[in-house]
Structures are given as structure tokens and as C-alpha cells.
Design a protein around this motif. Structure first.
Motif, PDB file in Angstrom:
ATOM      1  N   GLN A 412       0.788  -1.361   0.026  1.00 24.10           N
ATOM      2  CA  GLN A 412       0.251   0.127   0.135  1.00 24.10           C
ATOM      3  C   GLN A 412       0.779   1.038  -0.192  1.00 24.10           C
ATOM      4  O   GLN A 412       0.055   2.225  -0.399  1.00 24.10           O
ATOM      5  CB  GLN A 412      -0.849   0.414   1.106  1.00 24.10           C
ATOM      6  CG  GLN A 412      -2.145  -1.054   1.180  1.00 24.10           C
ATOM      7  CD  GLN A 412      -1.905  -2.397   1.449  1.00 24.10           C
ATOM      8  OE1 GLN A 412      -1.102  -2.208   2.145  1.00 24.10           O
ATOM      9  NE2 GLN A 412      -2.316  -3.291   0.960  1.00 24.10           N
ATOM     10  N   ARG A 413       2.512   0.915   0.100  1.00 21.17           N
ATOM     11  CA  ARG A 413       2.815   2.390   0.285  1.00 21.17           C
ATOM     12  C   ARG A 413       3.173   2.517  -1.374  1.00 21.17           C
ATOM     13  O   ARG A 413       3.869   2.750  -1.792  1.00 21.17           O
ATOM     14  CB  ARG A 413       4.137   1.720   0.800  1.00 21.17           C
ATOM     15  CG  ARG A 413       5.429   3.292   0.980  1.00 21.17           C
ATOM     16  CD  ARG A 413       6.651   3.080   1.318  1.00 21.17           C
ATOM     17  NE  ARG A 413       7.570   4.453   1.077  1.00 21.17           N
ATOM     18  CZ  ARG A 413       9.129   4.670   1.239  1.00 21.17           C
ATOM     19  NH1 ARG A 413       9.451   3.227   1.664  1.00 21.17           N
ATOM     20  NH2 ARG A 413       9.087   5.910   1.209  1.00 21.17           N
ATOM     21  N   GLN A 414       2.723   4.115  -1.233  1.00 18.41           N
ATOM     22  CA  GLN A 414       2.972   4.723  -2.543  1.00 18.41           C
ATOM     23  C   GLN A 414       4.620   5.038  -2.807  1.00 18.41           C
ATOM     24  O   GLN A 414       4.807   5.937  -2.161  1.00 18.41           O
ATOM     25  CB  GLN A 414       1.820   5.841  -2.786  1.00 18.41           C
ATOM     26  CG  GLN A 414       0.389   5.758  -2.703  1.00 18.41           C
ATOM     27  CD  GLN A 414      -0.487   6.885  -2.418  1.00 18.41           C
ATOM     28  OE1 GLN A 414       0.425   7.894  -3.045  1.00 18.41           O
ATOM     29  NE2 GLN A 414      -1.739   6.935  -2.256  1.00 18.41           N
ATOM     30  N   GLN A 415       5.013   4.520  -3.620  1.00 14.76           N
ATOM     31  CA  GLN A 415       6.278   4.595  -4.358  1.00 14.76           C
ATOM     32  C   GLN A 415       6.940   5.810  -5.087  1.00 14.76           C
ATOM     33  O   GLN A 415       7.948   6.547  -5.232  1.00 14.76           O
ATOM     34  CB  GLN A 415       7.342   3.202  -5.011  1.00 14.76           C
ATOM     35  CG  GLN A 415       7.048   2.028  -4.110  1.00 14.76           C
ATOM     36  CD  GLN A 415       7.906   1.967  -2.923  1.00 14.76           C
ATOM     37  OE1 GLN A 415       8.802   2.269  -2.644  1.00 14.76           O
ATOM     38  NE2 GLN A 415       7.572   1.093  -1.717  1.00 14.76           N
ATOM     39  N   ASP A 416       5.841   5.710  -5.176  1.00 15.72           N
ATOM     40  CA  ASP A 416       5.961   7.450  -6.318  1.00 15.72           C
ATOM     41  C   ASP A 416       5.485   8.835  -5.827  1.00 15.72           C
ATOM     42  O   ASP A 416       5.147   9.734  -6.476  1.00 15.72           O
ATOM     43  CB  ASP A 416       5.483   6.460  -7.713  1.00 15.72           C
ATOM     44  CG  ASP A 416       3.819   6.976  -7.780  1.00 15.72           C
ATOM     45  OD1 ASP A 416       3.265   7.069  -6.204  1.00 15.72           O
ATOM     46  OD2 ASP A 416       3.245   7.033  -8.784  1.00 15.72           O
ATOM     47  N   TYR A 417       5.314   8.252  -4.703  1.00 19.65           N
ATOM     48  CA  TYR A 417       4.696   9.952  -3.527  1.00 19.65           C
ATOM     49  C   TYR A 417       5.407  10.950  -4.555  1.00 19.65           C
ATOM     50  O   TYR A 417       4.375  12.430  -4.232  1.00 19.65           O
ATOM     51  CB  TYR A 417       4.098   9.841  -2.658  1.00 19.65           C
ATOM     52  CG  TYR A 417       4.195  10.660  -1.703  1.00 19.65           C
ATOM     53  CD1 TYR A 417       3.175  11.462  -1.891  1.00 19.65           C
ATOM     54  CD2 TYR A 417       4.122  11.236  -0.300  1.00 19.65           C
ATOM     55  CE1 TYR A 417       2.291  12.375  -1.467  1.00 19.65           C
ATOM     56  CE2 TYR A 417       3.900  12.084   0.178  1.00 19.65           C
ATOM     57  CZ  TYR A 417       2.606  12.409   0.143  1.00 19.65           C
ATOM     58  OH  TYR A 417       2.337  13.681   1.067  1.00 19.65           O
ATOM     59  N   LEU A 418       6.442  11.450  -4.453  1.00 20.89           N
ATOM     60  CA  LEU A 418       7.601  12.369  -4.712  1.00 20.89           C
ATOM     61  C   LEU A 418       6.937  13.352  -5.710  1.00 20.89           C
ATOM     62  O   LEU A 418       6.437  14.463  -6.031  1.00 20.89           O
ATOM     63  CB  LEU A 418       8.860  11.915  -4.334  1.00 20.89           C
ATOM     64  CG  LEU A 418       9.930  12.995  -4.689  1.00 20.89           C
ATOM     65  CD1 LEU A 418       9.549  14.473  -2.929  1.00 20.89           C
ATOM     66  CD2 LEU A 418      11.274  13.176  -3.934  1.00 20.89           C
TER      67      LEU A 418
END
Length: 432
Positions: A412-418
């Protein structure tokens, strides 16, 4: 059995309530013989010698003393973690997560708990644990108490029934529930699966923040906090008591229901609060104040003004500031911020931050509105605007918030959040 008929009101005030007439002793707390053959037992969530204004204790009059129980035996819990973490690398990156799924396999409030982040030290009584609770079944004949900290529940989906030693409370999205350290309770879903957030507060109990120049009214008002009235079970059937202590989990068997308090009086008890009752203060001229104006509850630390934990909300409200960039400004902060979204959308993140999701912006890590929000906010005509369909919140702490290995690695962690800031352009042209 006795049904709860009404609520007691008032944050931190002295209350008294009885499920049977005359069950509450008059004139003294521990008479030689209590009415109905009950036992007197004091529950203290602060030291005996805490100042009167900060002292929290309740006298309970129960069918059996709490010590009538079996020996504790250790039990495992795979995903509920406690500070301090050992050997976990903590990057300063911004992080964001999609909602954790509600699995089809049976899980109750305790077994479905997942820790996302921690800070401080539970044994030293400072810091917090931040969790997501999920449940699709009730706790049955099990009860739970947490010796490591008080628990602030922020429901995001589904209505729950909290049965506690001191009475019962129904709580759903748009409300919060606080259960003092050490109080036994049971959580049961009422209308389908439930999900929400938990702040496990290792530090000083939550209090209302000072209002300062705001004066006597505004923010969260004492009268709107609701406490349960006495309710009890006289059941002589096997029950299991689960306890969290020093980061470990233990169980003990009882031959009766632990919810056997017939009357109680005091000021240490579970309470709920409807977030819509928060009286928002905001600007009516230009710029906008710090987000601390949205603080509902605070857990103080040993440094004045630097909270162990602030619980802050961003509710529906009017925005009327003139000549002002209205979304939260870009900033770097000594405080660390863990956010969740109960419903709707959050004005600084119009996409990717879903109800049930979370984000972490740690101490001195820069953050602020995504690129699309910046472009929109700098060009929009500034008429009075009503922010509707929104309820976000923030757990803000003076201590760096450390994501757990589970949180850092889960799908569930959004690796592209940045990447949501990639569109921020250079507008500098050398001219005033």
C-alpha cells in the motif's frame, strides 16, 4: 443486564453514575460494606500525588475485584509494534499509503491491528504508536486493556460498539473515542466491517489545549465530550483478558465477565467526541494561521508548547482570506506529521490521498501542496469559499515518527508519492 440510557457530559469533570439505585456509596469512597455486596476498587490513570487539576481517578463498585483472574501467559501479535524500534533504518523521505484492505478472513479489533509508525519509548512513558485497526467480527468473550498507553480511536469506516468497564459507547466516522490507559474494553462492529486509525499515547493523558487570546469559547468545548453511564454484566462464563504490557501481549482467563462495574464516580473514564462540534477559528483578513488552531486534544511533553502528541483536524469550513495562497503553505517543521483522511478530499492533495489512506512528513522534511494544487491556487479568483466533503486529521509530535518495517515495505505504500511535486516550475524572472 442494564441498558445505557444516556451520556454524561463534560471533559475531565467529576462524574457519578449507577446502574442500580443506591449502588453508589454516599459520603465516602470506600465504606466498610458497599451496597449490594459490591467491592470498591479505585482506578488511577495518574499518580496519586498529581496536582488536583491534573489528577485522574475513578472509584468503581464492582461485583468482583479485578484481581480475581488467572495467571498471565504470553501470546504473540505479529503486526502490533511498540517503541522503541531496534535496528530499523528510518529515512527522511515523504511517505504516503493507500488504505489497508479489509480482508475476508475473520479478524477482530485486536488481531486486525497493524502498526504504521512509532516514536519515543513506551516504558519511559513518552511518545506514541500509530496504528490502523480493522475488524469484521466482534471480540466475543474476550476483553483487552493497554497498560502501555491511552488509546485514541479515529473511525474511518463502520459503526462500532465499545463496551468498557464504565459503560458502553457507540462510535462511528466523524467521531473519536478515547480509552484511558488500563481500562478494559471490547470492540464490536455494528453494521459491517470497521476500519480506522489509532493513536496509542504513551505519554501524558490528552487534555484540551489552552485557548489563549481566543478567550472562553471556541475550539473543542468541554460540554460536548460524552461519557458512558454505568452498565454491567453479571455473567459467570469463561472470558479471556488480553493485556498489552511493556510492548508484549499476554492473556489471562477469567470465570466471569470483566464488565461488572455497577456504579462509578470520578474523572478517569472513556469518552467520545463528535468532530462536527469543533468550533473552527480562522482568518477573516489575509494569510492564515498555523494549523495548531485546529487542535482538538493535546498530550503535553516536559517542554511547554512542544507536544508529545497533538490531535489536529481539518474539517469543513469557510475560507475568506484576501490576497492569500489558501492551501497549506510549503514548510519544514520541527514537529513531525502523520496524516489520515476520514472522508472526502484534502485541499493540499487533490489526488492520491484517499479516505483510509495515510501520509508521513517527518521532522524537517519539506512538504506542501502538490504541483497541480499550487497552479490552481495561484490563479483562482479569491471569493469566499466553503470547504465541504472533507475531514482530514493529523497526529503531530515533537519526536520523529518512525515508520515500521511493515509500513516501509507493504504494497500500500505509494513509491511514487514524491512525483506529485514534479510539476513545480521555476517562475523567477528577476523582476519585482
Amino acid at each position: 443486564m442494564n441498558e445505557t440510557l444516556s451520556y454524561l457530559h463534560g471533559f475531565g469533570n467529576e462524574h457519578e453514575t449507577e446502574a442500580l439505585p443506591g449502588a453508589l456509596p454516599q459520603g465516602q469512597f470506600s465504606p466498610q460494606r458497599c451496597p449490594y455486596g459490591l467491592y470498591a476498587e479505585q482506578f488511577s490513570s495518574t499518580a496519586f500525588t498529581a496536582p488536583r487539576a491534573a489528577n485522574r481517578r475513578s472509584w468503581t463498585y464492582r461485583i468482583r475485584p479485578s484481581i480475581v483472574m488467572g495467571e498471565y501467559q504470553p501470546i504473540p501479535h505479529e503486526h502490533w509494534c511498540t517503541a522503541p524500534q531496534q535496528g530499523v533504518a528510518v529515512p527522511p523521505n515523504v511517505m504516503r499509503w493507500d488504505p489497508l484492505p479489509l480482508d475476508d478472513q475473520p479478524m477482530d479489533f485486536v488481531s486486525g491491528m497493524v502498526t504504521m509508525a512509532v516514536n519515543g519509548d513506551a516504558k519511559a512513558q513518552h511518545g506514541v504508536g500509530i496504528h490502523v485497526y480493522r475488524a469484521n467480527v466482534g471480540m466475543g468473550d474476550s476483553a483487552f486493556y493497554n497498560a502501555d498507553g491511552e488509546m485514541l480511536l479515529v473511525p474511518q469506516q463502520g459503526l462500532l460498539l465499545a463496551t468498557t468497564e464504565l459503560g458502553r459507547l457507540q462510535v462511528g466516522p466523524g467521531e473519536i473515542l478515547v480509552i484511558p490507559r488500563g481500562i478494559k474494553f471490547r470492540i464490536d462492529p455494528l453494521d459491517g466491517p470497521i476500519r480506522g486509525y489509532v493513536c496509542e499515547n504513551y505519554g501524558a493523558p490528552f487534555i484540551l489545549p489552552e485557548r489563549g487570546p481566543v478567550g472562553a469559547n471556541g475550539y473543542a468545548n468541554d460540554r460536548d465530550f460524552q461519557y458512558p453511564v454505568a452498565w454491567f454484566e453479571d455473567k459467570e462464563t469463561p472470558h479471556r483478558l488480553i493485556t498489552k504490557f511493556c510492548g508484549g501481549f499476554h492473556q489471562a482467563m477469567l470465570g466471569h465477565s470483566p464488565f461488572d462495574v455497577v456504579a462509578w464516580t470520578g474523572n478517569s473514564a472513556p469518552y467520545k467526541y463528535e468532530l462536527a462540534r469543533f468550533n473552527v477559528m480562522n482568518t477573516v483578513s489575509f494569510d492564515h494561521p498555523d494549523p495548531s488552531i485546529f487542535t482538538v486534544l493535546t498530550s503535553p511533553s516536559d517542554t511547554e508548547g512542544w507536544a508529545n502528541l497533538d490531535f489536529v483536524i481539518f474539517p469543513p469550513r469557510w475560507m475568506v482570506a484576501e490576497n492569500t495562497f489558501r492551501p497549506p503553505w510549503y514548510h519544514r517543521n520541527i514537529m513531525s506529521e502523520f496524516m489520515g483522511l476520514i472522508e472526502g478530499s484534502y485541499d493540499a492533495k487533490e489526488s492520491g490521498f484517499e479516505p483510509g489512506g495515510m501520509s508521513l512528513h517527518n521532522c524537517m522534511t519539506p512538504h506542501g501542496p502538490e504541483a497541480a494544487v499550487f497552479e490552481k491556487a495561484t490563479k483562482v479568483e479569491l471569493a469566499p469559499q466553503r470547504y465541504e466533503d472533507t475531514m482530514a486529521f493529523m497526529f503531530e509530535s515533537r519526536y520523529a515518527i518512525e515508520p515500521t518495517p511493515y509500513a516501509q515495505r507493504c504494497p500500500q505504500r505509494q513509491q511514487d508519492y514524491l512525483r506529485c511535486w514534479d510539476g513545480l516550475k521555476k517562475h523567477f524572472n528577476g523582476q519585482a
